[in-house]
Design a protein around this motif. Structure first.
Motif, PDB file in Angstrom:
ATOM      1  N   ASP A 161       0.860  -1.186   0.000  1.00 36.34           N
ATOM      2  CA  ASP A 161       0.000   0.000   0.000  1.00 36.34           C
ATOM      3  C   ASP A 161       0.898   1.239   0.000  1.00 36.34           C
ATOM      4  N   VAL A 162       1.082   1.836  -1.174  1.00 41.86           N
ATOM      5  CA  VAL A 162       1.992   2.975  -1.305  1.00 41.86           C
ATOM      6  C   VAL A 162       1.453   4.171  -0.525  1.00 41.86           C
ATOM      7  N   GLY A 163       2.321   4.792   0.250  1.00 40.34           N
ATOM      8  CA  GLY A 163       1.958   5.932   1.083  1.00 40.34           C
ATOM      9  C   GLY A 163       1.678   5.560   2.515  1.00 40.34           C
ATOM     10  N   SER A 164       1.400   4.295   2.773  1.00 38.86           N
ATOM     11  CA  SER A 164       1.050   3.868   4.125  1.00 38.86           C
ATOM     12  C   SER A 164       2.278   3.803   5.023  1.00 38.86           C
ATOM     13  N   GLY A 195      -0.270  12.786   4.017  1.00 37.92           N
ATOM     14  CA  GLY A 195      -1.037  11.660   4.519  1.00 37.92           C
ATOM     15  C   GLY A 195      -0.554  10.357   3.917  1.00 37.92           C
ATOM     16  N   GLN A 196      -1.478   9.597   3.331  1.00 38.47           N
ATOM     17  CA  GLN A 196      -1.132   8.347   2.672  1.00 38.47           C
ATOM     18  C   GLN A 196      -1.392   8.424   1.169  1.00 38.47           C
ATOM     19  N   GLU A 197      -1.387   9.643   0.624  1.00 45.32           N
ATOM     20  CA  GLU A 197      -1.684   9.832  -0.788  1.00 45.32           C
ATOM     21  C   GLU A 197      -0.476   9.444  -1.654  1.00 45.32           C
ATOM     22  N   SER A 198      -0.772   8.978  -2.861  1.00 47.16           N
ATOM     23  CA  SER A 198       0.280   8.667  -3.827  1.00 47.16           C
ATOM     24  C   SER A 198      -0.136   9.187  -5.194  1.00 47.16           C
ATOM     25  N   ARG A 199       0.844   9.345  -6.069  1.00 46.36           N
ATOM     26  CA  ARG A 199       0.598   9.774  -7.444  1.00 46.36           C
ATOM     27  C   ARG A 199       1.359   8.870  -8.398  1.00 46.36           C
ATOM     28  N   SER A 200       0.934   8.837  -9.646  1.00 52.63           N
ATOM     29  CA  SER A 200       1.578   7.968 -10.632  1.00 52.63           C
ATOM     30  C   SER A 200       2.745   8.684 -11.307  1.00 52.63           C
TER      31      SER A 200
END
Length: 382
Positions: A161-164, A195-200
């Motif tokens: 889980d990316v960002g976690s 936070g736990q947000e991610s981007r491509s």
């Protein structure tokens, strides 16, 4: 500067201490983390057939499991993590047909899991890889058969889980609230810093021709470990090669290093190979210590080693350790090897209670005695 080792073996681990063992197998990556509450995490265990090192009487997975059993008080692992699906990180198939178990051959990670059962295995995307499937190869089939067998037995396998920073936790997180492991990147996603947000980082893969699809290395999992003021980066085989600017988005390691920020200790991406550890990686991490998980004649590249050392006039040198540089590579890098801290051996980072300082120990990896051959530090964090 190194100090003469005071103890023939590493002083006993004590509660509150964080140990990070970079294990010299001579055929791939393997990193054991023993958290301040004895949580045990193994990142990768490779068994590449392309290794230039002679074979031991025991399989590399057995050796890594025995090393972990010697250097922790646990008989099991809390987490077993595959940064990506390549043989020098998960295990190659081999000729030992006696090492079969439930439809797969025990090798690398699966071998460790047999010797030291893991509560949770984490993969970059299993079972749904979408447009980023692992390379079609016998080692991939064997690795996936092991994961399938775990699930059939009711043993847990999860995708990252990316960002976690809660997916990988201590057994007793309330006792060490400053400890965390943040997933910075995987599968072309990178943490935004919020936070736990991610981007491509990748464009729409459905629009790319086959030759432009990101290969397995660029999908590697990267982590930022924090404990008090101590910060540590590891990112599997992330790379920065854009094919001479043809595909700018293929530089994955630079935005991941930007998300990580300054660290104390960093593991060289892709073994310090020619397509990794670029200027952005080193400048953004600004680590005092770099560890190269080397095992092949090409590890590390000359420019990569010079960059990590900071081997230019007027530049403060950084500490650089390698788990195993082959003689041919030492010859290639002869102008820089004298400035390295070590060129062979297990490299152990020991972080003091509270994360305010750390030491580095080098173990003799020619046997299983774990004798300390050199000690560096302490180094203050922050």
């Amino acid at each position: 500067m190194p100090q003469e080792a005071i103890f023939p073996i590493l002083p006993e681990w004590r509660p509150g201490t964080l140990d990070i063992h970079h294990i010299d197998t001579g055929c791939g990556n393997a990193t054991l983390i023993v958290g301040p509450d004895e949580t045990t995490i193994l990142i990768d265990c490779g068994t590449s057939k392309n290794s230039s090192v002679g074979q031991s009487s025991r399989r590399p997975g057995e050796l890594v499991a025995q090393y972990a059993l010697r250097n922790s008080t646990s008989t099991t692992l809390d987490y077993l993590i595959a940064t990506h699906v390549h043989p020098d990180h998960v295990g190659d198939v081999h000729s030992d047909r006696t090492a079969m178990h439930s439809g797969f051959q025990m090798t690398g990670l699966s071998d460790v899991d047999y010797q030291m059962p893991a509560r949770l295995v984490i993969d970059r995307a299993y079972p749904n890889y979408g447009l980023r499937p692992p390379l079609a190869a016998p080692f991939t089939d064997n690795y996936l058969a092991w994961l399938d067998a775990r699930r059939q037995e009711g043993r847990e396998v999860a995708s990252i889980d990316v960002g976690s920073k809660s997916q990988i936790r201590l057994r007793s997180p309330e006792d060490y609230p400053t400890f965390s492991i943040r997933t910075l990147a995987a599968n072309g996603l990178v943490w935004t810093g919020k936070g736990q947000e991610s981007r491509s980082l990748f464009p729409d893969l459905s629009t790319l021709p086959p030759e432009a699809l990101p290969e397995e290395n660029k999908c590697s999992i990267a982590f930022l470990l924090s404990y008090g003021l101590f910060r540590y980066y590891t990112g599997g085989d992330l790379t920065c090669d854009t094919y001479d600017g043809r595909y700018p988005w293929m530089d994955v390691e630079t935005p991941v290093a930007e998300a990580a920020g300054k660290v104390n200790v960093a593991v060289a991406n892709h073994h310090g190979y020619f397509d990794a550890c670029g200027p952005g990686f080193v400048a953004l991490l600004d680590a005092a210590t770099y560890i190269i998980p080397s095992w092949h004649v090409t590890h590390p590249g000359m420019a990569q080693l010079q960059r990590m050392l900071g081997a230019w006039p007027g530049v403060t040198r950084r500490n650089v350790f390698a788990t195993r540089m082959l003689p041919e590579n030492c010859l290639l890098n002869n102008r820089f090897t004298s400035e390295m801290c070590s060129q062979q051996g297990h490299v152990v980072v020991r972080v003091a209670l509270g994360g305010g300082s750390y030491k580095i120990f080098v173990f003799d990896s020619s046997n299983e005695q774990d004798y300390v051959t050199a000690e560096f530090g302490p180094y203050l964090c922050g």
